[in-house]
Motif scaffolding. Sequence first.
Motif, PDB file in Angstrom:
ATOM      1  N   VAL A 332       0.832  -1.205   0.000  1.00  0.00           N
ATOM      2  CA  VAL A 332       0.000   0.000   0.000  1.00  0.00           C
ATOM      3  C   VAL A 332       0.863   1.248   0.000  1.00  0.00           C
ATOM      4  CG1 VAL A 332      -1.758   1.269   1.273  1.00  0.00           C
ATOM      5  CG2 VAL A 332      -1.890  -1.230   1.127  1.00  0.00           C
ATOM      6  N   GLU A 333       1.959   1.244   0.790  1.00  0.00           N
ATOM      7  CA  GLU A 333       2.852   2.403   0.822  1.00  0.00           C
ATOM      8  C   GLU A 333       3.530   2.608  -0.532  1.00  0.00           C
ATOM      9  OE1 GLU A 333       4.165   2.252   5.544  1.00  0.00           O
ATOM     10  OE2 GLU A 333       5.393   1.286   4.007  1.00  0.00           O
ATOM     11  N   ILE A 334       3.942   1.529  -1.159  1.00  0.00           N
ATOM     12  CA  ILE A 334       4.561   1.653  -2.480  1.00  0.00           C
ATOM     13  C   ILE A 334       3.560   2.213  -3.476  1.00  0.00           C
ATOM     14  CG2 ILE A 334       5.693   0.392  -4.337  1.00  0.00           C
ATOM     15  CD1 ILE A 334       6.574  -1.658  -2.252  1.00  0.00           C
ATOM     16  N   TYR A 335       2.326   1.738  -3.395  1.00  0.00           N
ATOM     17  CA  TYR A 335       1.292   2.205  -4.322  1.00  0.00           C
ATOM     18  C   TYR A 335       1.023   3.697  -4.128  1.00  0.00           C
ATOM     19  CZ  TYR A 335      -3.310   2.776  -6.436  1.00  0.00           C
ATOM     20  OH  TYR A 335      -4.368   3.225  -7.177  1.00  0.00           O
ATOM     21  N   GLU A 336       1.016   4.162  -2.885  1.00  0.00           N
ATOM     22  CA  GLU A 336       0.742   5.574  -2.626  1.00  0.00           C
ATOM     23  C   GLU A 336       1.839   6.480  -3.158  1.00  0.00           C
ATOM     24  OE1 GLU A 336       0.259   5.721   1.558  1.00  0.00           O
ATOM     25  OE2 GLU A 336      -1.831   5.015   1.539  1.00  0.00           O
ATOM     26  N   HIS A 337       3.074   5.995  -3.198  1.00  0.00           N
ATOM     27  CA  HIS A 337       4.195   6.818  -3.652  1.00  0.00           C
ATOM     28  C   HIS A 337       4.538   6.601  -5.123  1.00  0.00           C
ATOM     29  CE1 HIS A 337       4.712   7.000   0.722  1.00  0.00           C
ATOM     30  NE2 HIS A 337       5.435   8.088   0.530  1.00  0.00           N
ATOM     31  N   LEU A 338       3.950   5.606  -5.754  1.00  0.00           N
ATOM     32  CA  LEU A 338       4.253   5.330  -7.156  1.00  0.00           C
ATOM     33  C   LEU A 338       3.667   6.424  -8.041  1.00  0.00           C
ATOM     34  CD1 LEU A 338       5.480   3.289  -9.180  1.00  0.00           C
ATOM     35  CD2 LEU A 338       3.226   2.197  -9.274  1.00  0.00           C
TER      36      LEU A 338
END
Length: 649
Positions: A332-338
């Motif tokens: 989820v964190e990776i998705y938010e920063h992608l």
Amino acid sequence: MLVTKHAAELCALLVNDLFGELPSRILVALFTKGRSNITQLAQHTSLSPRQLRNGLGVLVQQNLIYHSTDPDSRSTSYEANSDACYNLVRSGKILEVIDSQHGTAERDLVQTLMLLGYARIADLTHAFTTRARKTNGHTNGAHESGSGLIESKDHLNAALSRLIQAEIVETVRPDSFRNPAEVYREIEADVTKTAPGEKASKNKIEQHVQIVERFKASRDQGKALKRQLDQSNGPVAKRRRLQNGVALADDSFADEVTQLNPNIVVRVNHEKCLVQLRNQRLEEFAADTLGEVTGRVYRTLLELLTTQLARCRPDPLIGDQGGGEQVTVTSVEIYEHLDEAVNVQNGIGKAPRDKIDFQSAEKVKATPLDYASDSDDSDGGKAVVRGRTAKTIAGDDGDDSDEPSDNGEVQEQRPLSASRTNGDRLTKVKFDDDATSEDSRLDQMRQHLLLLAENRHRFVRHCGAHGRGQWTVDFGQLMESLREAELDAYIEQCFGRHGLRLTRILREKGKLDEKMLHSAALMKKSDVQGKMLAMQMAGLVDVQEVPKDNSRLANRTLFFWFFDGERTQSHLLDDIYKAMLRCLQTLQVARHMERNVLSFVDRKDVKGKEEEVMTAEHYNKYNQHLEEQEKLLGQVMRLDDVAAVFRDY
């Protein structure tokens, strides 16, 4: 760091090219004679005290030497900082990565600090505000606010605060100019000293822990301002949205301005810049292996993991990498920063559901795997399957359909690379271009993460189930894999595929008898002997003679070939220094030969109008020189990429 002859010559040449002959001459003496005071330098260099003070002032200002003063004799000694000298060659790379990751204003500020060495915040404020006023005057008050350059004091404070929080810029204190090894020795002597008549402590472990703690506290004194900014502004979490290196309009710096103490002295932290460069190199490595989109996803994961990572390699004095326990990041964190512009549908494919092993795809590996083991079969632990995947497995009984289901569960399938081959036949894959929802985009992004986890280079490790999966990177194993790939490319280029095959066999088997080597390599004995002799002359392999008796006859002696990877890497690194040195020396000779044309082009009335002012003959010479310079500098940058893998990352 042990400095070789070619590394010292390269550092001296870089300093000579950027700062002149006087500082370079002093630096050569420090590399040759070691730590020296000003009296000894006068003897080694035959320079006057005034010349020495001027040259040492430049070296100290640019952080190219360490210096410390003895409190008893009041004598100052100087020592060359080889790492800082070598980092001059990669200034352009650092500015590029700062521009792409932080923005134009931050790159402008870092470039100014690189030119100055270190500076007070008050002096930086005066310089940038003065430049802004001059720019406004030239443009009749219509300053280009969209350029992204620093325009005001608030803009400078905002950019500087972000760089300090990201540890790209650090504060300067008196110990910053001392050799860390010297600081460590002083702490060690202070902890282990005993009073007259007192016995030395036998608890060596407790003393070592105390030394390490005091050294860490001394090293982290420069992070006091960062901790204050983290408390007032919040930690550096979400990277600013950038467009062509310029912050978007909704990202105003006015809301996060913190007025900094104007007397604080700051400089560039090259250790953190190396972490950023390593992220970029690993992104390129992943993109070359699995595709560009997967590389972009991997770069986002690396940026999140290395936020609190201070250096690439553990501190050689205390073995601490600065990151504490291993950091993990969730899907989820990776998705938010992608970046939203990344099309995660590209670069992945799907196989029929009955051909997929969901447990292997979603297996959680809580601890790093042994580097020599197989990534799929070596972990005998219990497979951890997440919720949606478990439901998919339970609902697959008797369902042989290859079509995706309506609820999108097929997105949890094990990913297959579109370029993966089975013999000479490409694997048939199907792509789903219809999924546009946010949940489907997250699932597609996870496919790239699973591809990274399943690759033989082990780019990431699936280590938990929270937040749609937790991920981490075992940098030690990954960089060892990258170093092996670079070393294999070097061996194959120099000695062909047969030489690479032989070195891989020796790397796997250790020492191997000469009589068994040709059968293991499936080569003729004469070909093996010729290839091994050539590689021995180059220093890649060596042979150990073990006599069977005291006669030491050849027919009564065993010859064991072996491959020393560390020695080969050190020799390769020295060859890289030598090649970089030769490139820069060639460039110096070319500049000297065309000095008349270059001095004419450097005139203010000629710059920007070279083709109009110069004759055709001289203009062609100038263009030819620029092409040659571009090739030589490009070769230096490529060599530095390889050197960084073996030396810094």
